[in-house]
Design an enzyme around this catalytic site. Structure first.
Site: not given
Length: 729
Positions: A35-36, A220-221, A251, A614
């Site tokens: 994503k980043t 973002d997010e 998420q 994770r």
DNA sequence: AGTCCCCCCATTTTT
DNA sequence: TGGGGGGACT
């Protein structure tokens, strides 16, 4: 220009997102899908191939850490420092806007930012002022009410109370609180966002300017945005169709603090021209872990839909361990972690994640017993420490005498004879005259109606602050902070505090001086602003804002090689080769507080999804058949979340001969753990002196072996070689 | 002003 | 079970 370095390392979906024509878009980015990467490469792409000036790009994140990381990664990609680009948190950017346009925002030029602690104090004062019973109307609750309303974009006058006493009272607190903020020129976190939104609503010319300025907006997010943040983005995007949002509805775990999963769910209908791109290829976890995650999250309704996959193999099965109690659970985790390190891996590659902080203590004790270095995340942050806030209280008063929150904090700290009664008098004066506490104190210091002693104490304090101000007039930030700490008397005050506590506080104060020395404001945001109706902020005000907006690091040295202990919430965005999800029990996870509403249960499931994803190589679910919580034992069933994962992905770890098998999973794969010293947990034993008991725990081997036995008169650690314990059938 | 004691409470956290 | 806050006491 050669842009291959921007695109080469990307997969098809990522590349499509990065090179999308300029229109609105939603990038649904699964966990570990890069994503980043997409975000940073997109920005690099816009600059290098679309010829967009960094000046015309706005990138918004939620945390300072994410903002800093994004900036760093773009700079690395472009191999040049990024000048003029706005990269920051919602709050940070709103703050800059308000500083630049303070007049349009109807704020005093030197308005102060309150953090949560300041806010709570102020709300408490307000409820007291209104004569409310603090038991019946706790300040925390009122603060929560105020913040939720602001998150929804509502001012007191917008709230309909339907004659309801609860609402009516909370609204009255909100209204009085708002007046107090205005009087003191103070702004809380939620207010930053709300004001920034209103700034544009009420100033079309200004809005037009920013419309023209920004060619690209990136978020973002996005699943974590609340109502006001999304409203702010929409108004900024206007008709320009230039908003790219990146996020993952699966998420979304911050609904309880105002985040609206609906924002991401309805994005495509709000922006009908937008393109949606799904990033589903995962570069983090094994196939088994991803399958487990997919199955788990499939139990949620209304998802946008996404299925993670990997090119890599299935890897190992997920282990499930049923501890006899929470101590045994922790013991098992520490043992496995120890094994991980013995196999040649690093401590920091293993993480223990839990639902609630209360679980950390037992885990910590197990780490200590196993002599494993560990780090617990989520402690108090630097700028939140009382001694730091106290020192900054003085600094704040120097910059802004009318800062009531700062005044209250330090007026009698260290104690200087301005006790509750005097303070009450100051408050009353401030209220009746409609002036700040500082001014009220000034009046009282010459008021004949006040005892000489009180007058002296108050003028002493006033003189102290004035002197500090004069002496630091030409000082740099470091000298200023240093002088303030010296003059305030905080040092002898903390020296008196016994134990290591006082010492630690003094060290923190020293650290504050060094923070002031190395402080350097974010130039891109402070000087590159559209209109310049204000002078640039003073270094001092920059520093104070920074202290409010960025709480700093938590405790512990991040560079040390430690086992990582944290809540699942704080693990979001991180990854670890080995992950233990502890406390997989109904009532604990999903937490009993979340069981009533289906929406909240789904959020718990998303949290579990975050936890599972994770893990890179190995994942453990652990739970305790009996758990001591709040002083009483509870017997919980295995979490439904584990049951929602197909059995063939799980293997059950069991101690041989374990007595009870209360709620175990009926997995086919069972591996056994050899017991130590001939005892198993939960086994009944007899001791000549203490009578019958139950084995709770054990440690060591051979002659060193000890068992922890719960007898009727209490639990004891016994050396196996001396205790001569008999097993009881 | 400081200490002690009792009572109440008890997810998750960033800005 | 334990921590924090408030009230009372010294």
């Amino acid at each position: 220009m050669d842009v291959s370095h921007i695109l080469d390392s990307l997969n098809d979906a990522q590349r499509e997102a990065v090179t999308l024509p300029r229109s609105s878009s939603l990038v649904l980015a699964g966990a570990g899908s890069g994503k980043t990467r997409v975000l940073t490469h997109r920005i690099a792409w816009l600059i290098q191939t679309e010829g967009i000036s960094p000046h015309s790009i706005l990138a918004v994140t939620f945390t300072n850490k994410a903002a800093a990381e994004m900036r760093g990664r773009i700079e690395a990609l472009l191999e040049t420092p990024l000048r003029g680009m706005w990269v920051g948190t919602f709050h940070g950017i709103a703050h800059r806007l308000l500083r630049s346009h303070y007049q349009e925002a109807k704020l005093p030029q030197n308005f102060q930012i309150m953090d949560g602690d300041d806010q709570l104090r102020l709300v408490k004062r307000v409820t007291q002022m209104l004569g409310l019973d603090e038991k019946k109307w706790p300040a925390r609750q009122a603060m929560w009410f105020i913040n939720s309303q602001k998150d929804e974009g509502l001012r007191p006058q917008h709230i309909e109370d339907y004659g309801d006493v609860y609402l009516k009272t909370q609204v009255s607190v909100y209204r009085a609180y708002e007046e107090a903020c205005d009087r003191g020129g103070m702004v809380d976190f939620a207010e930053l966002l709300l004001r920034a939104h209103e700034l544009w609503l009420n100033n079309p010319v200004l809005l037009k300017h920013y419309h023209e300025r920004f060619a690209a907006l990136l978020v973002d997010e996005f699943q974590d945005t609340n109502t006001i943040q999304y409203a702010w983005l929409r108004i900024l995007a206007g008709e320009q169709d230039n908003l790219m949002v990146v996020g993952d509805d699966d998420q979304s775990i911050y609904g309880w603090r105002g985040a609206r999963i609906e924002n991401i769910q309805r994005f495509t209908s709000d922006f009908p021209n937008s393109t949606t791109i799904k990033l589903e290829q995962n570069y983090r976890s094994t196939g088994t872990i991803l399958k487990a995650a997919n199955h788990l999250i499939d139990n949620n309704a209304g998802r946008l839909g996404k299925e993670l996959w990997t090119k890599d193999g299935d890897g190992e099965l997920i282990s499930v361990y049923a501890g006899y109690n929470e101590i045994d659970e922790a013991r098992y985790i520490s043992e496995r972690a120890k094994q991980w390190v013995a196999d040649g891996n690093r401590h920091s590659e293993a993480a223990v994640l839990y639902r609630s902080n209360a679980q950390s203590r037992v885990l910590e004790e197990a780490m200590l017993r196993a002599r494993l270095p560990y780090r617990i995340y989520g402690g108090q942050r630097f700028f939140e420490r009382a001694e730091i806030r106290n020192a900054l209280g003085y600094v704040r008063l120097i910059s802004h005498r009318d800062a009531d929150a700062a005044f209250e904090r330090v007026v009698n700290l260290p104690p200087r004879g301005i006790g509750g009664k005097s303070l009450e008098e100051i408050r009353r004066r401030s209220r009746t005259e409609g002036i700040s506490l500082w001014r009220a104190a000034g009046q009282l210091s010459t008021d004949e109606g006040v005892t000489g002693r009180t007058r002296n104490a108050i003028s002493g304090f006033i003189a102290l602050v004035e002197t500090m101000d004069e002496e630091t007039e030409n000082a740099n930030l470091e000298m200023l902070v240093e002088t303030v700490i010296e003059k305030s008397g905080l040092i002898p005050y903390y020296e008196k505090e016994r134990g290591e506590r006082g010492q630690a506080r003094l060290e923190n104060l020293a650290e504050l001086v060094s923070a002031a020395r190395t402080f350097n404001p974010d130039e891109d945001l402070s000087f590159d602003i559209a209109t310049t109706d204000g002078e640039p902020m003073s270094m001092l005000d920059e520093f104070l804002s920074h202290a409010s907006l960025e709480a700093g690091e938590g405790q512990g040295d991040p560079n040390q090689d430690c086992i990582q202990l944290m809540t699942m919430h704080s693990a979001k965005g991180l990854e670890f080769p080995v992950v233990f999800l502890a406390g997989m029990e109904e009532g604990l996870f999903p937490h009993s507080m979340s069981l009533e509403e289906p929406g909240r249960l789904e959020e718990e499931r998303r949290l579990c999804y975050v936890g599972v994803t994770r893990a890179m190589q190995q994942l453990y679910f652990t739970y305790a058949e009996s758990r001591r919580l709040h002083g009483t034992d509870s017997y919980n069933r295995l979490s439904r979340f584990v049951s929602e994962i197909p059995e063939e992905l799980l293997q059950e770890v069991r101690v041989q001969n374990t007595v009870s098998h209360r709620h175990g999973i009926s997995s086919k794969t069972v591996i056994t753990e050899t017991d130590i010293a001939g005892f198993t947990l939960g086994q009944r034993v007899h001791h000549a002196k203490f009578g019958d008991g139950v084995v709770l725990n054990y440690e060591g081997q051979g002659k060193q072996a000890r068992v922890h036995v719960n007898f009727s008169e209490g639990s004891k650690w016994l050396m196996v070689s001396f205790a001569n314990l008999q097993t009881v059938g």
